[in-house]
Write an enzyme that holds these catalytic residues in place. Structure first.
Site, PDB file in Angstrom:
ATOM      1  N   ASP A  13      -4.010   9.947   1.944  1.00 13.29           N
ATOM      2  CA  ASP A  13      -2.529   8.758   1.545  1.00 13.29           C
ATOM      3  C   ASP A  13      -1.513   9.520   2.434  1.00 13.29           C
ATOM      4  OD1 ASP A  13      -0.962   6.355   1.790  1.00 13.29           O
ATOM      5  OD2 ASP A  13      -0.043   7.523   0.034  1.00 13.29           O
ATOM      6  N   ASP A  15       2.558   9.184   2.347  1.00 14.60           N
ATOM      7  CA  ASP A  15       3.880   8.453   1.416  1.00 14.60           C
ATOM      8  C   ASP A  15       3.926   8.643  -0.203  1.00 14.60           C
ATOM      9  OD1 ASP A  15       6.700   8.073   1.202  1.00 14.60           O
ATOM     10  OD2 ASP A  15       6.724   8.496   2.890  1.00 14.60           O
ATOM     11  N   ASN A  47      -0.001   3.283   5.131  1.00 14.84           N
ATOM     12  CA  ASN A  47       0.252   1.710   5.179  1.00 14.84           C
ATOM     13  C   ASN A  47       1.315   1.048   5.771  1.00 14.84           C
ATOM     14  OD1 ASN A  47      -2.324   0.672   3.799  1.00 14.84           O
ATOM     15  ND2 ASN A  47      -1.322  -0.395   2.353  1.00 14.84           N
ATOM     16  N   LYS A 187      -4.815  -0.715   3.991  1.00 19.38           N
ATOM     17  CA  LYS A 187      -5.037  -0.689   2.696  1.00 19.38           C
ATOM     18  C   LYS A 187      -4.668  -1.863   1.347  1.00 19.38           C
ATOM     19  CE  LYS A 187      -3.648   3.588   2.823  1.00 19.38           C
ATOM     20  NZ  LYS A 187      -3.218   4.620   1.927  1.00 19.38           N
ATOM     21  N   ASP A 212      -1.281   7.786  -4.223  1.00 21.85           N
ATOM     22  CA  ASP A 212      -1.232   8.005  -5.013  1.00 21.85           C
ATOM     23  C   ASP A 212      -0.577   6.192  -6.062  1.00 21.85           C
ATOM     24  OD1 ASP A 212       0.249   7.149  -3.401  1.00 21.85           O
ATOM     25  OD2 ASP A 212       2.493   7.319  -4.042  1.00 21.85           O
TER      26      ASP A 212
END
Lengths: 277, 277
Positions: A13, A15, A47, A187, A212
């Protein structure tokens, strides 16, 4: 985890995992260098619908992360792939920002402002969202357009704040049109995973998803056959694991700590603990 | 219904029941005159938060409907009554239009724009709703403010269109703040009914609720011990009764037809039929 480098492919991922705002998170570059030197396949999966793949690529480059454009998927771009695959003649009314329009247009998907001529309504985070857009989108859906969203996230953490994301805008359009979205792309969707695994060309079980957010990143990995690692540098806290019932294969306070742990060859790791339920 | 005038009190919805836009619905004035001449108690109950009681009064007057200001309840005004009763020291962040602010201020409720100083967030239909208001409201709720809404309606029929109402705006704030509204004031709420019945000072079973929406007007009457009549001049259709499972005591195509029927003294009424499940 016996060996941090045991997998063939690694999905990250962005961020909260690679960076927060303009700040790189500790150990990211060392970890990625280690993977690169071992010839691992990498993919960066975000995302966000408000940055194009190109935007993400430039940002990663500027932060010193070694990557290629083809290693990046955004929810906006994958939404474009979805239209190209399932509705190439779609005429899409977009509730979203310029980046989303550019991703669709880059793939050759037609965009309209006319609710009566739209075949689909695609909803993404839109910081210029207002009542008239809500009205127009609901009108299009009532008139028969198929409702989709780029990603399910209701809110999005930024430095020092939490701001409304796609999911909250979608909720208002669903309520006003009295129709639920038929597809949500980002996602943890299966479609997003299919596109990622096609790009990686590996079996999902040989792939580690690192992120995260339990509800998107970790659930995404789990629902699509990957192993999962939660980094505690973003939105989800350790205690959220019990609250959500979404249990990752690994929990890493940060990449830094997991690299140090790996170097120590510790048999009784506290950092890389497997807390599988 | 043996006698159209058998009840002690009559509650009317406004939009779709008394008028649609600027057009009075057929038979309204004759029916109301008939009730007035028999000394019946009347109340006009609307879920709108975008018009004040005063606005509604003026409109009814201009359309020739005999009424007093004290016979009108709006969802905005009853929201103000709620604060006066349960949280007189509230500092309310309003997502809504000027009419809603005026109703609160008229009752002496404090209003704030500061999400960190607000104790409550009150959501009403807001045709100037935009992303920044969504962000601010969600921030206030995350910071501990109690979330309320004036009315549950997700959309609202206007002449030739259906537009987003309070419920759709509320949905986005609920999603972004990850909190459901703790109170929704308008029909079909018990609180709204309590206020209406207090004003009428009659037993609910002696009261007939007349409206055009099954989910608000008819459900409101049923849940609060009143008898109910659905007029088919607004949003709900006859076939919606089966779909929703909300069955009114009476179904009236319009007031006109039910008055004519009454004058015929027909024993085998087709218009005033009781279709209780």
């Amino acid at each position: 985890m016996e060996d941090l480098y045991a997998y063939d492919a690694y999905c990250f991922d962005l961020d909260g995992t690679i960076y927060v705002g303009q700040m790189m998170l500790p150990g990211v570059n060392d970890f990625i260098s280690g993977l690169r030197s071992r010839g691992k396949r990498l993919l960066f999966l975000t995302n966000t619908p408000v940055h194009t793949r190109e935007d993400c690529y430039k940002r990663l480059q500027s932060l010193g992360v070694s990557c290629q454009l083809g290693e990046i998927l955004t929810a906006g771009y994958v939404s474009g792939m979805y239209f190209a695959e399932y509705a190439p003649d779609a005429n899409v009314l977009v509730v979203g920002e310029e980046a989303l329009r550019r991703e669709l247009q880059g793939i050759g998907i037609a965009i309209t402002e006319d609710p009566y001529r739209s075949t689909h309504v695609l909803v993404g985070m839109d910081r210029q969202f207002h009542y008239d857009k809500l009205h127009l989108a609901a009108k299009a859906v009532r008139h028969g357009a198929v409702l989709l969203a780029t990603n399910p996230d209701s809110c999005c953490p930024v430095q020092g704040d939490i701001i409304p994301d796609t999911g909250s805008i979608l909720s208002s359009i669903e309520a006003a049109s009295q129709q639920k979205a038929s597809v949500v792309i980002g996602k943890p969707s299966r479609y997003y995973a299919e596109k990622a695994l096609q790009l990686l060309n590996v079996n999902s079980s040989r792939c580690l998803m690192i992120g995260d957010r339990l509800e998107t990143d970790i659930l995404f990995g789990q629902q699509n056959g990957m192993k999962t690692a939660l980094v505690l540098t973003g939105i989800s806290l350790r205690e959220d694991i019990q609250k959500t019932g979404i249990v990752p294969d690994y929990i890493w306070p940060s990449f830094n700590e997991c690299i140090m742990e790996q170097q120590d060859h510790s048999k009784h790791s506290t950092v890389l603990q497997v807390e599988k339920a």
